[in-house]
Design an enzyme around this catalytic site. Structure first.
Site, mmCIF file in Angstrom:
data_model
loop_
_atom_site.group_PDB
_atom_site.id
_atom_site.type_symbol
_atom_site.label_atom_id
_atom_site.label_comp_id
_atom_site.label_asym_id
_atom_site.label_seq_id
_atom_site.Cartn_x
_atom_site.Cartn_y
_atom_site.Cartn_z
ATOM 1 N N GLU A 1 38.516 39.268 44.432
ATOM 2 C CA GLU A 1 37.332 40.003 44.002
ATOM 3 C C GLU A 1 36.341 39.228 43.127
ATOM 4 O O GLU A 1 36.000 39.647 42.019
ATOM 5 C CB GLU A 1 37.750 41.291 43.296
ATOM 6 C CG GLU A 1 38.484 42.231 44.240
ATOM 7 C CD GLU A 1 38.885 43.545 43.600
ATOM 8 O OE1 GLU A 1 38.856 43.658 42.358
ATOM 9 O OE2 GLU A 1 39.226 44.474 44.350
ATOM 10 N N GLU B 1 42.445 45.166 50.386
ATOM 11 C CA GLU B 1 42.738 46.263 49.465
ATOM 12 C C GLU B 1 41.920 47.480 49.867
ATOM 13 O O GLU B 1 40.725 47.371 50.141
ATOM 14 C CB GLU B 1 42.399 45.895 48.012
ATOM 15 C CG GLU B 1 43.277 44.828 47.402
ATOM 16 C CD GLU B 1 42.948 44.585 45.932
ATOM 17 O OE1 GLU B 1 42.295 45.461 45.308
ATOM 18 O OE2 GLU B 1 43.325 43.527 45.416
#
Length: 551
Positions: free
Chosen positions: A203, A347
């Site tokens: 991320e 995710e």
């Protein structure tokens, strides 16, 4: 304990335009995709267009789960503190039985350091983990999962255990140290195709507001902020060490130069400028990641529901949830649909506390497709202690959240030998890792009573056939003094052969087997241990041999 953070700065609502793709990739070697593969395929995985394929060219779909903890100050998997029956092996058994065929393992470089200590382990539930380092526990998870036909993706989740950062490096964890960590892992698992590759950094995202953003950008050209260029540097360094790995590259959060749109500058902002952290791959078509080894790149996106962050504009669209495919097309789905590269949705998750999240997750599963030919994914998370999503299992690390499995289960591609009831039981999952056997061999060999080191041989799983197959491991333990190298020898007396071995160097002469340490695991402290594993075939009786260990 909530370990995940809320994503920030989605786009401001509006229509979605499908991004154009410039196919500016390196010259590729074409792999011809064969038939669909049961489980997770054979050998190392590569890519062909938007497919992941195995060593035979068969298409493989990774449908996995995140099991986090090694990125925290526990330095190992969470849930090892659980009571019985939720031992570490039972939890992997349970994942496989539910139909998950891959485990994404978040880690931080802090957990790889010499002297790192794994904490919060229930020694009654997991006596075999007592005294092991975080890496040694990871080795055991890799070997055990591999014996069930599962795959492992390693995920550099944080620079340090102290928390996530917008950039892939920090003041105490440099890009060079990240590369060194990846190269160590790539070497450690170079001969074990259970570990399929590296999710380079979790991320990367914007920080601050434009024009003074200090976070990660895509294609901006600033080498201190351009995640696309960093992914090339890191990915190519890994492939220079282990050319068989897949390289998973996540997106950023916002377009631009590393910042979020400035709502106060009176300049209209692109309504689709930002996505979830790691979810924005809208510029990857124009600025692709260029790797030195063809057919290794997989793009990875993250996506979440309303229970994680309820102010994404697409959640308030009057056409929700039917507007969502256009959103996903814009940010990352176009790469798959235009056959640029495979997608792993690394995710996605929700507590499902908001009824709209059931619509979101149902739509996302359908968007990713069914069967072997759909997009790959790893659900967040197995862990119940994910603060904003919860887990597949409850606080006992055993009872299944059936509402989640009812949505996810039909899309799972179970590992071969791993069970595969997609809905799964709500209690009493299988407790043995052993596939159906034609015999029950002794589980381990008694170690020698004296010497500088001892070696214990364990048959971890066995299955019938002509010949049959099995997986084994050997634990090498130092005596009262530290050792700097070791050699383990034995002779197979019943027709066994080793096909593949990891965490050691194998040589054979007829039925005689010799294994010496790898470069990274020869040094063992006093009373410490390391482990190597292997797969092989057997005929007759898969008896446990007598081992000798010298140092």
């Amino acid at each position: 304990m909530g370990l995940r953070r809320i994503r920030t700065r989605g786009a401001v609502g509006g229509a979605v335009a499908l991004a154009a793709v410039a196919a500016a990739a390196l010259v590729a070697v074409t792999l011809t995709a064969g038939t669909a593969s049961a489980g997770t395929g054979t050998g190392y995985l590569h890519t062909s267009g938007n497919k992941i394929v195995d060593s035979t060219g068969a298409t493989v779909r990774l449908t996995g789960i995140n099991w986090f903890g090694m990125e925290t100050d526990n330095h190992t998997f969470h849930g090892l503190w659980a009571g019985k029956p939720a031992s570490w092996t039972q939890q992997i058994d349970h994942m496989a039985q539910l139909g998950f065929n891959t485990i994404r393992v978040p880690y931080t470089g802090d957990s790889l350091r010499s002297g790192a200590t794994a904490t919060s382990i229930n020694t009654d539930t997991n006596p075999d983990l007592i005294g092991l380092s975080p890496l040694q526990i990871l080795d055991k998870v890799v070997n055990y999962a591999g014996g069930k036909g599962m795959r492992i993706i390693l995920d550099r989740h944080r620079p340090t255990a102290s928390g996530q950062t917008a950039l892939w490096y920090s003041g105490t964890a440099t890009e060079a140290s990240e590369i060194a960590d990846w190269q160590m892992l790539a070497t450690r698992y170079a001969n074990n195709p259970t570990v399929v590759g590296a999710d380079l950094f979790n991320e990367p995202h914007a920080d601050g507001t434009e024009p003074n953003g200090t976070g990660s950008c895509w294609g901006c050209g600033d080498t201190t902020k351009d995640w696309r260029l960093a992914a090339e540097r890191i990915g190519n360094a890994i492939l220079g060490t282990n050319s068989n790995w897949l390289i998973f590259v996540e997106g950023v959060s916002c377009d631009g130069n590393g910042g979020s749109p400035n709502p106060y500058d009176n300049i209209p902002d692109d309504p689709m400028a930002c996505d979830w952290w790691g979810g924005n791959l809208s510029k990857a078509g124009t600025y692709p990641v260029r790797l030195n080894v063809a057919n290794r790149l997989v793009y990875s996106a993250h996506d979440y529901g309303i229970s994680v962050y309820d102010r994404q504009p697409w959640f308030k669209d009057s056409n929700f949830p039917n507007n969502l495919p256009d959103v996903w097309d814009h940010f990352w789905g176009y790469l798959y649909k235009q056959n640029v590269a495979p997608i792993l949705v690394g995710e996605f998750g929700s507590t499902l506390a908001n009824p709209l999240d059931t619509q979101w997750m149902t739509k996302l599963m359908a968007y990713m497709g069914t069967g072997t030919n759909g997009m790959s994914f790893t659900y967040w998370s197995w862990n119940p202690d994910s603060g904003d999503t919860g887990g597949i299992v409850g606080d006992d690390w055993n009872t299944v959240n059936q509402a989640k499995m009812n949505i996810i289960g039909p899309y799972l591609n179970p590992p071969a030998g791993g069970g595969g009831s997609t809905g799964g039981p709500t209690s009493n999952p299988p407790t043995s890792s052993r596939p159906p056997t034609s015999s029950q061999p002794p589980t381990s060999s008694p170690p020698p009573a004296t010497g500088a080191c001892t070696a214990t041989y364990t048959v971890t799983s066995q299955w019938p056939g002509s010949p049959g197959g099995f997986q084994g491991s050997v634990t090498v333990k130092a005596g009262t003094s530290a050792i700097s190298k070791w050699t383990v020898k034995w002779t197979f007396a019943n027709g066994q052969t080793i096909g593949q071995l990891w965490n050691g160097t194998l040589s054979t002469s007829g039925s005689a087997v010799t294994v010496t340490n790898a470069a990274y695991n020869g040094t063992i402290p006093a009373n410490g241990s390391t482990e190597f594993g292997f797969t092989g075939t057997w005929s007759g009786t898969n008896a446990v041999p007598t081992l000798t260990c010298t140092a």
